[in-house]
Design a protein around this motif. Sequence first.
Motif, PDB file in Angstrom:
ATOM      1  N   ARG A   2      51.133   2.577  59.642  1.00 44.09           N
ATOM      2  CA  ARG A   2      52.826   1.041  59.753  1.00 44.09           C
ATOM      3  C   ARG A   2      53.179   2.144  60.951  1.00 44.09           C
ATOM      4  N   TYR A   3      53.745   1.438  62.141  1.00 44.29           N
ATOM      5  CA  TYR A   3      55.084   1.796  62.762  1.00 44.29           C
ATOM      6  C   TYR A   3      56.252   1.674  62.247  1.00 44.29           C
ATOM      7  N   LEU A   4      57.099   2.018  63.062  1.00 40.96           N
ATOM      8  CA  LEU A   4      57.763   2.408  62.419  1.00 40.96           C
ATOM      9  C   LEU A   4      59.071   1.083  61.594  1.00 40.96           C
ATOM     10  N   GLU A   5      58.721   0.330  62.350  1.00 38.91           N
ATOM     11  CA  GLU A   5      59.005  -1.544  62.139  1.00 38.91           C
ATOM     12  C   GLU A   5      58.570  -1.622  60.885  1.00 38.91           C
ATOM     13  N   GLU A   6      57.587  -1.610  60.785  1.00 40.84           N
ATOM     14  CA  GLU A   6      56.896  -1.896  59.043  1.00 40.84           C
ATOM     15  C   GLU A   6      57.147  -1.380  58.166  1.00 40.84           C
ATOM     16  N   PHE A   7      57.859  -0.096  58.330  1.00 35.36           N
ATOM     17  CA  PHE A   7      59.069  -0.116  56.832  1.00 35.36           C
ATOM     18  C   PHE A   7      59.203  -0.377  56.579  1.00 35.36           C
TER      19      PHE A   7
ATOM     20  N   LYS B 155      49.964   6.436  60.921  1.00 37.73           N
ATOM     21  CA  LYS B 155      50.562   6.512  62.039  1.00 37.73           C
ATOM     22  C   LYS B 155      51.697   7.428  62.947  1.00 37.73           C
ATOM     23  N   ALA B 156      52.002   8.546  61.728  1.00 38.35           N
ATOM     24  CA  ALA B 156      52.553   9.474  61.783  1.00 38.35           C
ATOM     25  C   ALA B 156      52.981  10.686  62.956  1.00 38.35           C
ATOM     26  N   MET B 157      53.949  10.766  63.779  1.00 36.78           N
ATOM     27  CA  MET B 157      54.213  11.506  64.108  1.00 36.78           C
ATOM     28  C   MET B 157      53.818  13.126  63.655  1.00 36.78           C
TER      29      MET B 157
ATOM     30  N   ILE C 190      63.214   8.054  61.429  1.00 35.07           N
ATOM     31  CA  ILE C 190      62.870   8.932  60.224  1.00 35.07           C
ATOM     32  C   ILE C 190      62.524   8.052  58.395  1.00 35.07           C
ATOM     33  N   VAL C 191      61.714   8.216  58.607  1.00 30.99           N
ATOM     34  CA  VAL C 191      61.128   7.448  57.242  1.00 30.99           C
ATOM     35  C   VAL C 191      60.864   7.704  55.228  1.00 30.99           C
TER      36      VAL C 191
ATOM     37  N   ALA D  57      56.979   6.751  64.952  1.00 30.44           N
ATOM     38  CA  ALA D  57      57.353   6.261  65.953  1.00 30.44           C
ATOM     39  C   ALA D  57      57.207   4.110  66.313  1.00 30.44           C
ATOM     40  N   GLY D  58      57.856   3.693  67.045  1.00 30.69           N
ATOM     41  CA  GLY D  58      58.298   2.520  66.991  1.00 30.69           C
ATOM     42  C   GLY D  58      56.903   1.827  67.649  1.00 30.69           C
ATOM     43  N   GLN D  59      56.577   0.142  67.299  1.00 29.44           N
ATOM     44  CA  GLN D  59      55.708  -0.539  67.749  1.00 29.44           C
ATOM     45  C   GLN D  59      55.087  -0.468  69.278  1.00 29.44           C
TER      46      GLN D  59
END
Lengths: 395, 395, 395
Positions: free
Chosen positions: B31-36, B105-107, B146-147, B171-173
């Motif tokens: 999941r990209y940042l915005e997707e959380f 998708k996490a860095m 950060i999630v 990271a963002g999408q």
Amino acid sequence: MSQAIRFRPQVELAEKVGVDLKKVRHPHYGRYLEEFVPGQVFVHPRGFTFLRAQMEAFSRTYMQCNPLYLNDQYARASGFSGLLASPQMVFNVVLSLGVQNDSEKAMANLGYYDAQFLRPVQAMDTIRSLTKVIDRKERGAGKPGIVTIRTLGINQNDQVVLQYERKIMVAGQGDRPPTTPLPTSADGLMPSFPWVDDADVILPDFPERLPAGLTGPNSWFEDFAVGEVIVHANGRTITDEHLPLTYAVGNTHPLHFDRVFSSGLSGKMSGDPIVYGGLVFAWLEGLASRDVSENSIWELGFTEGYHTQPSIAGDTVAALSRVLAAEEAPGALARQFGVVSLQLIGVKNISAANALAKYGEDLFIKENDKKEMGKEKIEEKIFEIERRLLIRKRS
Amino acid sequence: MSQAIRFRPQVELAEKVGVDLKKVRHPHYGRYLEEFVPGQVFVHPRGFTFLRAQMEAFSRTYMQCNPLYLNDQYARASGFSGLLASPQMVFNVVLSLGVQNDSEKAMANLGYYDAQFLRPVQAMDTIRSLTKVIDRKERGAGKPGIVTIRTLGINQNDQVVLQYERKIMVAGQGDRPPTTPLPTSADGLMPSFPWVDDADVILPDFPERLPAGLTGPNSWFEDFAVGEVIVHANGRTITDEHLPLTYAVGNTHPLHFDRVFSSGLSGKMSGDPIVYGGLVFAWLEGLASRDVSENSIWELGFTEGYHTQPSIAGDTVAALSRVLAAEEAPGALARQFGVVSLQLIGVKNISAANALAKYGEDLFIKENDKKEMGKEKIEEKIFEIERRLLIRKRS
Amino acid sequence: MSQAIRFRPQVELAEKVGVDLKKVRHPHYGRYLEEFVPGQVFVHPRGFTFLRAQMEAFSRTYMQCNPLYLNDQYARASGFSGLLASPQMVFNVVLSLGVQNDSEKAMANLGYYDAQFLRPVQAMDTIRSLTKVIDRKERGAGKPGIVTIRTLGINQNDQVVLQYERKIMVAGQGDRPPTTPLPTSADGLMPSFPWVDDADVILPDFPERLPAGLTGPNSWFEDFAVGEVIVHANGRTITDEHLPLTYAVGNTHPLHFDRVFSSGLSGKMSGDPIVYGGLVFAWLEGLASRDVSENSIWELGFTEGYHTQPSIAGDTVAALSRVLAAEEAPGALARQFGVVSLQLIGVKNISAANALAKYGEDLFIKENDKKEMGKEKIEEKIFEIERRLLIRKRS
């Protein structure tokens, strides 16, 4: 039930027994071209007891995502009596048990045809493997010939679990000594070979409600549109793990685990041990599984399978699938399932997405057809096959 | 109970079905940042049936010395119903099952917090994993955010066996296509998420006489003095084994097994596949086990866990422990057990003894606190965590 | 049967507890020369529960071909109660469990003597290992000495399954701190050590008809002629797999898995981790198995076993066998079985056939006897041993 036996103490003997260099045996397995006789049946040695942890280890090594092979509860809720051996493992084992008779002297595996999985294999099933020689094609003196064989996997209840056909390239004996002959059968007769041309598949009576919630959102029967290409995101770097994995499925060909042997060959196969093709197929199928077979309930079989390039440790393999057909399942099965035919393509040392961008539709043409079409073979392409699966409907 | 089904013979289809390069799917997970979305709950796919041989294989791979995880007789004599899955394996599996939704998708994995092992996991238990998004912190355009997530491991009886919190950098999408959406739940409702803030730990009624004679002489409750540093003698060189070990626990992040992916990254993670952090933690815990946890009866949990440097195949890891507290166990447990808190530190490519000689007390300062203190980070230091164990008393 | 316990929440402690570099413990295992006391008995830690899948995995890793260790049905039809742990695995485990007390400080394993397998080991058997110090020979100040030990493997019913003698080379303590002392026994007495000099072997009552059809044609009792040399065709390249395999059998010596340790040594052992000798023996035995022991029903034991050169990852090992004796089995066993004594020779980085062509009968002379005979040692030779097997008759 048990007996206590006193053996004489072991004493050192080696220096008292002379070495007679005229009495040297060199047992060699496999078969040279002339040694294959059409009609002959081989009962392969050892057999193989499938154990639950080993079944799961296989599925994890090859990155299988279908919970039927990973989650005992899910397999039970799907109508099976427990965790299922993946058809890939069954195929790998049945083929490998036959290597000692079929192909330990083979130069190349030319193709897999008409493989059919006829029955589930579960924990504590013991599978033995038999091969019948169908055809031997000689291509002139000094040239390797082509042998066609059929192989069966049979369980402890004498039921066929898998049958398939295979072509292999085999060199003539030349001036080499003959290989170790087959054991003779107890009754002196050729063993029976219960291949069935139009075989039934034995499946459980599936429950009305199949388990929900543990599989992906995009791999239900309704998700497959004919012609569509599915690019599987992740690849897998193969490591030296492949040496032990070869005999983990029972394969005895030294090309896959003996560097003294493999580096002594000439030509394309010379150098590091080549990854046994069955393992490559297993990785590709696993890499594809998250996108195409997580909701599969049965692997029906495959055909026209070709390893178009060898792989060695260090290679990274990746996969693409193409939807060839999506049809109703026969009879009452149609309520819950459809039959999906897929082309599975393997590439190496390039991502699947980049391979598609670079080669487009040429990726999906059989490599052996390319010469005639005036096309170049694709160096990064390692595998092609057509497979057929029984896949759950969403509703 | 079973049905015999005749399917049509499989025929070759590939050349009859045109390739349509406009119909290409690229399923992507994570999941990209915005997707959380804070409050969202993910039911992770597949689940995981723990098998006895696999539990023991895990313990042996990571060099675990506590006989609870290696000796079925000892585990029974300790009050459990048989060989125990090591908490490390439970943690590794529960986290890994969540990677497909949480962090593929996490860095970077930023930290583990407040992990609590609430119940034994034994052979044939099937564990599923759920995650709830707690918080999403954006740090400006183009910057990863950060999630914060919480994850539960739940057994086939719907009992929580493990819960923990984790922070990840994502990271963002950007201009990338969205990832594959979650499967929708059957009832359309958000799944329940039974996290308990002040949870009971369910343990067996321990027998009066616990087994004797198979554990070390210097790791009983009475042996731990607050402040003491314990240097674990042996290190472990990590090999390419880590690639298959990643999916052996269910982790699907390609950084750990796909060299085409890992070498295509930029920065610190570029190059050979990075060892999945859970495995590094497992090796460090195993290397420490002979000196600190051979007489542990339960791993209570851990917190403030940070991977401060990545590891790759070829690195040799080693461990040190520091005693942070040694207290009476609550209630009746105090007769037989005490609670020991330990700081576990991992280093690489230096022996633990040499690391202590070289860096002294700085080894035990959290790397993230060093900048503020005007101290340099330690390049050979790879891990830091605090853990708490229930340890047998000698008497 | 279970209890619910509330522990205090775990809070971060590390920064509140000062590091006291005067309180550092360096637990070290194994024993320096002076620490061995003849007559002393060590009860080795942990024990080992043999699991079916792990038994089969061992047999597959080391390329065992005898179906007793691979096919549960075959093992049952042979009179055993199920799949058998290979004697090689039993030997590897019993020795390895003892390393922590016997040889974790040893410089070299000098030889194996008089190993006797006294009872089958099957799934869910839990084996513990005990060692008695027989002799300690000092060879002057600064020189390593030679320690003779005897080791027993004992099952959960207190029955001896294996006994053998071993000599190891051990350095003196010098100015190093002492190793971690043994745990004291509960009663303060020396544990009993039930070695039997003239031991019975406990075998099942074998059925009249043993299973047929799954073993090779050329390895029945009648096939062995005294003096004959059998060249085993395939070799096996050892990979980095040997690092995890070392502790898979319980061996804790860092020489085999800690590159920081192994590369810090001086002399012949410096560099990459050395393959634990038990594993080398296992591979050689497996490579020979297709030609000599596929029809073996029991491995009686071995003696005069020497590792004459170390192996590292990347080495390819191969094996030759020489028939030293072929005798009737005692008593009623003679109807179905004979006793065959074999010399097993291991070589590396040369095929077995080429080693025989190059060195001829010198391959079969013990390396330690060569100096006296004015002969050179063979650099490619890695192992020599004499073994004795109970082998089925053809009729």
